[in-house]
Design an enzyme around this catalytic site. Structure first.
Site, PDB file in Angstrom:
ATOM      1  N   ASP A 245       0.859  -1.190   0.000  1.00 46.25           N
ATOM      2  CA  ASP A 245       0.000   0.000   0.000  1.00 46.25           C
ATOM      3  C   ASP A 245       0.892   1.236   0.000  1.00 46.25           C
ATOM      4  O   ASP A 245       1.916   1.263   0.685  1.00 46.25           O
ATOM      5  CB  ASP A 245      -0.913   0.032   1.229  1.00 46.25           C
ATOM      6  CG  ASP A 245      -2.148   0.906   1.015  1.00 46.25           C
ATOM      7  OD1 ASP A 245      -1.980   2.091   0.658  1.00 46.25           O
ATOM      8  OD2 ASP A 245      -3.270   0.402   1.196  1.00 46.25           O
ATOM      9  N   ASP A 281      -8.619  -5.833   0.258  1.00 45.88           N
ATOM     10  CA  ASP A 281      -9.752  -5.039   0.747  1.00 45.88           C
ATOM     11  C   ASP A 281      -9.679  -3.640   0.150  1.00 45.88           C
ATOM     12  O   ASP A 281      -9.836  -2.645   0.849  1.00 45.88           O
ATOM     13  CB  ASP A 281      -9.734  -4.980   2.279  1.00 45.88           C
ATOM     14  CG  ASP A 281     -10.979  -4.318   2.846  1.00 45.88           C
ATOM     15  OD1 ASP A 281     -12.012  -4.316   2.158  1.00 45.88           O
ATOM     16  OD2 ASP A 281     -10.917  -3.799   3.979  1.00 45.88           O
ATOM     17  N   LYS A 310     -16.953  -4.505  -3.237  1.00 46.95           N
ATOM     18  CA  LYS A 310     -17.781  -3.359  -2.863  1.00 46.95           C
ATOM     19  C   LYS A 310     -18.949  -3.268  -3.841  1.00 46.95           C
ATOM     20  O   LYS A 310     -18.756  -3.010  -5.035  1.00 46.95           O
ATOM     21  CB  LYS A 310     -16.951  -2.069  -2.903  1.00 46.95           C
ATOM     22  CG  LYS A 310     -15.576  -2.166  -2.245  1.00 46.95           C
ATOM     23  CD  LYS A 310     -15.664  -2.393  -0.748  1.00 46.95           C
ATOM     24  CE  LYS A 310     -14.256  -2.416  -0.129  1.00 46.95           C
ATOM     25  NZ  LYS A 310     -14.276  -2.667   1.315  1.00 46.95           N
TER      26      LYS A 310
END
Length: 359
Positions: A245, A281, A310
């Site tokens: 990330d 995620d 999502k």
């Protein structure tokens, strides 16, 4: 153990606001199995009642529509009876009589209600009522607490005077009353999203799968890891984690000594060697995430993955079906046998969580 009780309905517990999606799924799955019925919904009620046109043996219905096939229901209960006029002074006797008349033999009893603020007002009553009912059922021989492989009796209270009587098999149901996982927040967790992965391990994997794949020494990759809630679940189990990330990873996660932070784009980064796990995620279009995960698993970059999709505000069930097809097409390119399980977990909101693995 009873096998003769007739099923009249499916009682599907879901997150309030997802009744339409749950009903659409019920109609789709029942239609594919040749089961005729119709869904009854009330907005924000937290459950769907799928009424069968023809009564069938409850075990046959359970086998035709196993719990693992469902996405939106937190729990799938086979409805075998209903009482709408429970007297205020004695609710135990009519329920015990109904259980005896149905010929049920069960291993445990769960008094339940919908997960809504209005329905939660019944929880105190259910707690006080349940021990008295259990004693009555034990006396008449309907409840044998040490028979863990016997069905669970679900008493779904819509009100203090109305109850649905339903059944599940222990291996074919959520392990938690009302399908709600009550989990403790780890001290080092930087976000509540960590509970989502903890629930996913228990809800989407068997004990044997957990024991063999969540072992110390294995390697995992967390795409879109910041601030590290999902990474922590692996690190505390002794797995070595590459947290990918561009954002920061919490010090409490890095302090485990099991985490390497790589600042990179999760969609572009690839490992140099095969890993056991990849989890994801990231906030992105569900089809793009589905394709990314399927590519990792199909090409052998990882053996298995847990990931979030999502969902859009509309046509959520259709989007899930679309993602299933994308994953299936990608896996079939490699002739791979695989398992795909999807659930709208208690800790999910506008997303679902999925598990994909090669077998």
């Amino acid at each position: 153990m009873s096998s003769a009780a007739l099923a009249y309905s499916l009682i599907l517990y879901c997150r309030p606001g997802f009744e339409n999606e749950c009903a659409a799924e019920a109609s789709a799955l029942a239609g594919r199995r040749g089961i005729s019925g119709f869904a009854k919904t009330t907005p924000q009620s937290g459950y769907v009642h799928y009424v069968l046109h023809d009564a069938v043996n409850w075990l046959d219905l359970a086998e035709a529509l196993p719990f693992n096939d469902w996405v939106f229901p937190r729990q799938r209960v086979i409805g075998v009876g209903r009482i709408d006029d429970l007297p205020e002074r004695d609710r135990v006797t009519p329920i015990a009589d109904a259980v005896a008349e149905l010929g049920l033999r069960v291993g445990r009893v769960w008094g339940e209600t919908a997960d809504t603020n209005d329905a939660k007002e019944l929880s105190g009553f259910i707690r006080r009522f349940s021990p008295h009912l259990e004693k009555a059922l034990t006396r008449q021989g309907s409840l044998k607490p040490r028979h863990d492989d016997w069905p669970t009796l679900h008493l779904f209270f819509r009100s203090a005077s109305s109850v649905d009587i339903g059944l599940t098999l222990p291996h074919d149901a959520s392990p938690w009353p009302m399908g709600i996982a009550r989990l403790r927040m780890p001290r080092a967790a930087p976000s509540r999203s960590t509970l989502k992965l903890a629930e996913a391990f228990m809800a989407l994997m068997s004990r044997e799968e957990q024991q063999s794949t969540l072992r110390a020494g294995l390697k995992a990759v967390d795409l879109g890891a910041a601030p590290g809630g999902w990474t922590l679940q692996f690190a505390e189990r002794g797995l070595h984690v590459t947290a990918v990330d561009n954002g920061p990873i919490a010090d409490s996660v890095l302090d485990t000594g099991m985490v390497e932070h790589v600042r990179a784009d999760g969609f572009a980064w690839r490992p140099q060697r095969r890993v056991e796990w990849m989890v994801c995620d990231m906030v992105e279009q569900p089809s793009r995430v589905a394709q990314l995960v399927a590519d990792w698993v199909a090409t052998g970059r990882c053996q298995r993955s847990i990931f979030n999709l999502k969902l859009p505000m509309k046509k959520r069930w259709e989007e899930i079906e679309r993602c299933r097809k994308l994953i299936d097409q990608r896996m079939r390119l490699h002739d791979d046998k695989y398992v795909l399980r999807m659930k709208h977990l208690y800790h999910d909101r506008e997303e679902i969580t999925a598990y994909l693995a090669r077998v």
